[in-house]
Structures are given as C-alpha cells and as structure tokens.
Scaffold this motif. Structure first.
Motif, PDB file in Angstrom:
ATOM      1  N   PHE A  97       0.919  -1.129   0.142  1.00 60.06           N
ATOM      2  CA  PHE A  97      -0.004   0.047  -0.025  1.00 60.06           C
ATOM      3  C   PHE A  97       0.837   1.406  -0.052  1.00 60.06           C
ATOM      4  CE2 PHE A  97      -2.875  -3.077   2.307  1.00 60.06           C
ATOM      5  CZ  PHE A  97      -3.908  -2.862   1.016  1.00 60.06           C
TER       6      PHE A  97
ATOM      7  N   ARG B 274       0.093  -0.006  -5.185  1.00 55.24           N
ATOM      8  CA  ARG B 274      -1.115  -0.384  -4.642  1.00 55.24           C
ATOM      9  C   ARG B 274      -1.378  -1.767  -5.126  1.00 55.24           C
ATOM     10  NH1 ARG B 274      -5.576   4.215  -3.732  1.00 55.24           N
ATOM     11  NH2 ARG B 274      -3.480   5.111  -2.534  1.00 55.24           N
TER      12      ARG B 274
ATOM     13  N   LYS C 162      -9.414  -0.980   2.207  1.00 50.21           N
ATOM     14  CA  LYS C 162      -9.716  -1.532   0.993  1.00 50.21           C
ATOM     15  C   LYS C 162     -10.900  -1.383   0.246  1.00 50.21           C
ATOM     16  CE  LYS C 162      -6.916  -5.793   1.916  1.00 50.21           C
ATOM     17  NZ  LYS C 162      -6.966  -7.265   1.811  1.00 50.21           N
TER      18      LYS C 162
ATOM     19  N   TYR D 276     -10.130   2.278  -1.476  1.00 49.22           N
ATOM     20  CA  TYR D 276      -8.955   1.790  -2.597  1.00 49.22           C
ATOM     21  C   TYR D 276      -9.648   0.885  -3.664  1.00 49.22           C
ATOM     22  CZ  TYR D 276      -5.024   3.132   0.442  1.00 49.22           C
ATOM     23  OH  TYR D 276      -4.098   3.709   0.967  1.00 49.22           O
TER      24      TYR D 276
END
Length: 182
Positions: A30, A78, A121, A124
C-alpha cells in the motif's frame, strides 16, 4: 522473507514487493508500505472455498474467472491480495491482475483485520474502479454487497442467516450465509 523485510530501507517498489515471492503470510503493498497478516484461519479458508465454489460455477458459465488470493494492482504501488475476485479472462501467469480486469472483489472479514476490509480496502477498490465489493462476516456469515457509485461504494444488499443474497451481476448466484458457515 523476514531478513529482506527488516533490512529494507525506505518505501517499497512493486519490483521489490514482487521479488519477495510467495510466503505463508499475506503480504500486500500500500503506497510503498507492506501490510503483512498471518495466514488465514481454517474458518476463513473454509468460507473462501465454499463461496469460491458457488461463484466459480457462475463465472465459468459466462467465460469469466474466479481467482483466490491473487495480487490485484489497483495502481502503481498499491497491490492488495483480496480473498476472491471475479475477472475477465486474464493472463494466469502474470504477477498481478490489473484492477480494470476485476469485476467483483470479495473480502472475508477477519475480526483482527476488520478496519482494513471495511474502510481502507473499500476506499481503494472503489477508487480503482472495481464495480462490485462483497464482504463476508467471518463470525456470522452475514453478507454485504456494495456497488460503486463514483469513487465510493453504496450497499446494495445485506443478508444474514435465513436470508439469501441474490447476485445478478457480474454473475448470477444465490448465496446463503448458512452455506458458508455451519
């Protein structure tokens, strides 16, 4: 892996991350930092297998792939490792799957890691443009299906024991919590 991780200085690149190879822990990248979690519990793996069996049949019937615990590149630097993904046909030998090929991502929420799946998450995956996000509560089997709206997810369905999640897209499937957790 331990020596390589602790001797490393500065942010991690994708190349350095991929050079770690396969490990017994789940290692995600990340934004230059590694996120390491222990191997999943037997309960987690049982849920993953049972859910994967349901989704794989539905995916393969329309030419899609169901993959378990693969690197998904959301953007450079990422790279999470979701529990399950449904993708368009992809190169099965590539080091990661591009987010643009992922139609649905699924995370099985571990009690010790709930914030990562529910907040980090989720943000993202939505920002990367993944349309569907399915969350499975490991302790109860409750299912929450989210659909992307802009750069965020909106809950579409939430089911608990005695109810059925009816997935219409990207595949057609019916999932009951009691089929995942005894």
């Amino acid at each position: 892996m331990t020596v390589a991780v602790f001797d490393h200085e500065g942010p991690w690149t994708e190349e350095e991350y991929l050079a770690l190879g396969e490990t017994s822990q789940r290692v995600e990248l990340f934004d230059g930092s590694l996120h390491v979690t222990p191997a999943p519990t037997p309960r987690h793996q049982r849920i993953s297998r049972k859910l994967g069996n349901i989704l794989e049949t539905a995916a393969e019937s329309i030419g899609l792939e169901l993959l378990e615990a693969v690197n998904v590149r959301l953007r450079p630097g990422r790279v999470p490792v979701p529990d399950l993904v449904i993708t368009a046909p992809v190169n099965l030998d590539a080091p990661f799957i591009e987010a643009s090929d992922v139609l649905l991502v699924c995370e099985i929420i571990s009690p010790s890691n709930a914030a990562t799946d529910n907040v980090l998450k989720m943000h993202y995956y939505a920002a990367a443009g993944i349309e569907w996000y399915l969350l499975v509560e490991q302790t109860t089997g409750a299912l929450r299906l989210h659909r992307r709206r802009g750069r965020h997810y909106v809950e579409q369905q939430s089911v608990k024991r005695g109810e059925t999640l009816r997935l219409e897209s990207p595949v057609r499937a019916s999932i009951r919590p009691e089929d995942l957790i005894p």
